[in-house]
Structure formats: structure tokens, C-alpha cells
Design a protein around this motif. Structure first.
Motif, PDB file in Angstrom:
ATOM      1  N   THR A 191       0.833  -1.198   0.000  1.00  0.00           N
ATOM      2  CA  THR A 191       0.000   0.000   0.000  1.00  0.00           C
ATOM      3  C   THR A 191       0.869   1.250   0.000  1.00  0.00           C
ATOM      4  O   THR A 191       0.616   2.197  -0.747  1.00  0.00           O
ATOM      5  CB  THR A 191      -0.952   0.000   1.210  1.00  0.00           C
ATOM      6  N   ASN A 192       1.904   1.264   0.818  1.00  0.00           N
ATOM      7  CA  ASN A 192       2.810   2.418   0.870  1.00  0.00           C
ATOM      8  C   ASN A 192       3.501   2.647  -0.482  1.00  0.00           C
ATOM      9  O   ASN A 192       3.622   3.786  -0.929  1.00  0.00           O
ATOM     10  CB  ASN A 192       3.845   2.238   1.975  1.00  0.00           C
ATOM     11  N   MET A 193       3.948   1.565  -1.127  1.00  0.00           N
ATOM     12  CA  MET A 193       4.603   1.688  -2.430  1.00  0.00           C
ATOM     13  C   MET A 193       3.623   2.218  -3.472  1.00  0.00           C
ATOM     14  O   MET A 193       3.967   3.088  -4.276  1.00  0.00           O
ATOM     15  CB  MET A 193       5.158   0.333  -2.895  1.00  0.00           C
ATOM     16  N   ARG A 194       2.404   1.704  -3.475  1.00  0.00           N
ATOM     17  CA  ARG A 194       1.403   2.130  -4.449  1.00  0.00           C
ATOM     18  C   ARG A 194       1.037   3.604  -4.252  1.00  0.00           C
ATOM     19  O   ARG A 194       0.917   4.351  -5.210  1.00  0.00           O
ATOM     20  CB  ARG A 194       0.181   1.228  -4.384  1.00  0.00           C
ATOM     21  N   ARG A 195       0.873   4.011  -2.998  1.00  0.00           N
ATOM     22  CA  ARG A 195       0.568   5.422  -2.711  1.00  0.00           C
ATOM     23  C   ARG A 195       1.701   6.322  -3.193  1.00  0.00           C
ATOM     24  O   ARG A 195       1.470   7.357  -3.821  1.00  0.00           O
ATOM     25  CB  ARG A 195       0.368   5.638  -1.212  1.00  0.00           C
ATOM     26  N   SER A 196       2.918   5.930  -2.864  1.00  0.00           N
ATOM     27  CA  SER A 196       4.082   6.720  -3.270  1.00  0.00           C
ATOM     28  C   SER A 196       4.203   6.768  -4.786  1.00  0.00           C
ATOM     29  O   SER A 196       4.469   7.831  -5.365  1.00  0.00           O
ATOM     30  CB  SER A 196       5.360   6.129  -2.680  1.00  0.00           C
ATOM     31  N   SER A 197       4.008   5.644  -5.420  1.00  0.00           N
ATOM     32  CA  SER A 197       4.099   5.565  -6.874  1.00  0.00           C
ATOM     33  C   SER A 197       3.059   6.467  -7.536  1.00  0.00           C
ATOM     34  O   SER A 197       3.366   7.199  -8.481  1.00  0.00           O
ATOM     35  CB  SER A 197       3.914   4.118  -7.333  1.00  0.00           C
ATOM     36  N   ARG A 198       1.840   6.436  -7.028  1.00  0.00           N
ATOM     37  CA  ARG A 198       0.783   7.302  -7.578  1.00  0.00           C
ATOM     38  C   ARG A 198       1.143   8.779  -7.391  1.00  0.00           C
ATOM     39  O   ARG A 198       0.981   9.591  -8.310  1.00  0.00           O
ATOM     40  CB  ARG A 198      -0.562   7.001  -6.918  1.00  0.00           C
ATOM     41  N   ALA A 199       1.639   9.121  -6.217  1.00  0.00           N
ATOM     42  CA  ALA A 199       1.989  10.526  -5.943  1.00  0.00           C
ATOM     43  C   ALA A 199       3.106  10.996  -6.871  1.00  0.00           C
ATOM     44  O   ALA A 199       3.029  12.098  -7.442  1.00  0.00           O
ATOM     45  CB  ALA A 199       2.401  10.693  -4.484  1.00  0.00           C
ATOM     46  N   VAL A 200       4.127  10.183  -7.044  1.00  0.00           N
ATOM     47  CA  VAL A 200       5.251  10.566  -7.906  1.00  0.00           C
ATOM     48  C   VAL A 200       4.793  10.634  -9.367  1.00  0.00           C
ATOM     49  O   VAL A 200       5.147  11.570 -10.091  1.00  0.00           O
ATOM     50  CB  VAL A 200       6.447   9.598  -7.725  1.00  0.00           C
ATOM     51  N   THR A 201       3.988   9.678  -9.789  1.00  0.00           N
ATOM     52  CA  THR A 201       3.465   9.685 -11.160  1.00  0.00           C
ATOM     53  C   THR A 201       2.626  10.932 -11.415  1.00  0.00           C
ATOM     54  O   THR A 201       2.791  11.607 -12.434  1.00  0.00           O
ATOM     55  CB  THR A 201       2.634   8.416 -11.436  1.00  0.00           C
ATOM     56  N   GLN A 202       1.748  11.261 -10.476  1.00  0.00           N
ATOM     57  CA  GLN A 202       0.921  12.460 -10.626  1.00  0.00           C
ATOM     58  C   GLN A 202       1.786  13.716 -10.677  1.00  0.00           C
ATOM     59  O   GLN A 202       1.523  14.635 -11.457  1.00  0.00           O
ATOM     60  CB  GLN A 202      -0.100  12.552  -9.491  1.00  0.00           C
ATOM     61  N   PHE A 203       2.835  13.748  -9.857  1.00  0.00           N
ATOM     62  CA  PHE A 203       3.741  14.890  -9.853  1.00  0.00           C
ATOM     63  C   PHE A 203       4.427  15.044 -11.214  1.00  0.00           C
ATOM     64  O   PHE A 203       4.454  16.135 -11.795  1.00  0.00           O
ATOM     65  CB  PHE A 203       4.776  14.745  -8.735  1.00  0.00           C
ATOM     66  N   TYR A 204       4.987  13.950 -11.742  1.00  0.00           N
ATOM     67  CA  TYR A 204       5.657  14.002 -13.044  1.00  0.00           C
ATOM     68  C   TYR A 204       4.670  14.356 -14.155  1.00  0.00           C
ATOM     69  O   TYR A 204       4.991  15.139 -15.050  1.00  0.00           O
ATOM     70  CB  TYR A 204       6.361  12.681 -13.361  1.00  0.00           C
TER      71      TYR A 204
END
Length: 145
Positions: free
Chosen positions: A16-29
């Protein structure tokens, strides 16, 4: 781009932590790349093709570690707008993915925005955090080969 960082409470679940982080970084990029017209997934595909030259679907799928069906789905819009070209190679009938001139131009337009996103994350994290982060990601990628 000045963005306020708000630390959120982590989950007990590593996935869950990895998925949340991945979504946040993807949205940022994606937000940083918005002026270029590309999303970070598209930027990544085009950049791999620029660096490695034309690749078969299977080769590209392995290089970017993306399921072939997902790769095909991600390539369709790029092919439709002329950023990539897919040809069939005889006699193997393998589908070869090429970066077009238009795709190269789109990628070149996106590079400064991608660099800006990279710079922001490099300022958010310390050199040690980045070193550890890359090592952790490398370990995590190795659990599914």
C-alpha cells in the motif's frame, strides 16, 4: 514549482505504501510534463526507444518491465498521433516499435519539464536518501523476475 510537502501516516502494508508513493510521484511528473503534452509513462516509452532504437514488442516489454498487453495499450495512443510507428518484420512477424521524428520532437520538448521534476525530487530528498531509495527499489524489483 514550489509545492508544500505534507507527510501522511504510512500504512502497515508495504505494498500500500509503495502504491501510494508511486501514484503521488506519477501524478507529480504528469503535472510537470503537462506543458509538453506527454504523460510520464509516454515519456518513458519514447525515451527508451530513443536510447535503444527500434525494439520488438517483446524486447520493449522486457526492458521496461511492463506486461505486453499493457505495453500495447500504452503504445496505441502514441501510434495514433504519430509518435511511434509499429511495423511487422518478416519472416518472424514480430512487431517492431520505432520512434518517429515527431516522437523525437515531442520527447525533446518534454525533456526540460522532466529535468525540472527530477530537480525538484533531488531537492526534496538528501543524497543519502536517494542512494538508499535506489538501492531499495533495486532490491524490490528483483523479487519478481
Amino acid at each position: 514549482m514550489e509545492k508544500k510537502t505534507i507527510l501522511k501516516q504510512p500504512s502497515l502494508c508495504h505494498c500500500t505504501n509503495m502504491r501510494r508513493s508511486s501514484r503521488a510521484v506519477t501524478q507529480f511528473y504528469d503535472e510537470m510534463l503537462r506543458p509538453s503534452g506527454l504523460k510520464v509513462t509516454q515519456y518513458s516509452l519514447l525515451n527508451h526507444l530513443r536510447r535503444l532504437g527500434p525494439l520488438t514488442m517483446n524486447e520493449l516489454s522486457k526492458v521496461i518491465r511492463l506486461e505486453r498487453t499493457t505495453l500495447v495499450r500504452n503504445l496505441k495512443p502514441l501510434e495514433k498521433i504519430g509518435l511511434v510507428k509499429i511495423t511487422v518484420e518478416n519472416p518472424s512477424h514480430a512487431r517492431l516499435v520505432h520512434l518517429t521524428e515527431k516522437g523525437l520532437n515531442s520527447l525533446e520538448k518534454a525533456i526540460p519539464y522532466w529535468n525540472q521534476a527530477q530537480k525538484h525530487l533531488n531537492e526534496l530528498l538528501t543524497n543519502e536518501e536517494i542512494r538508499v531509495f535506489k538501492g531499495v527499489l533495486q532490491k524490490l524489483e528483483s523479487i519478481s523476475q
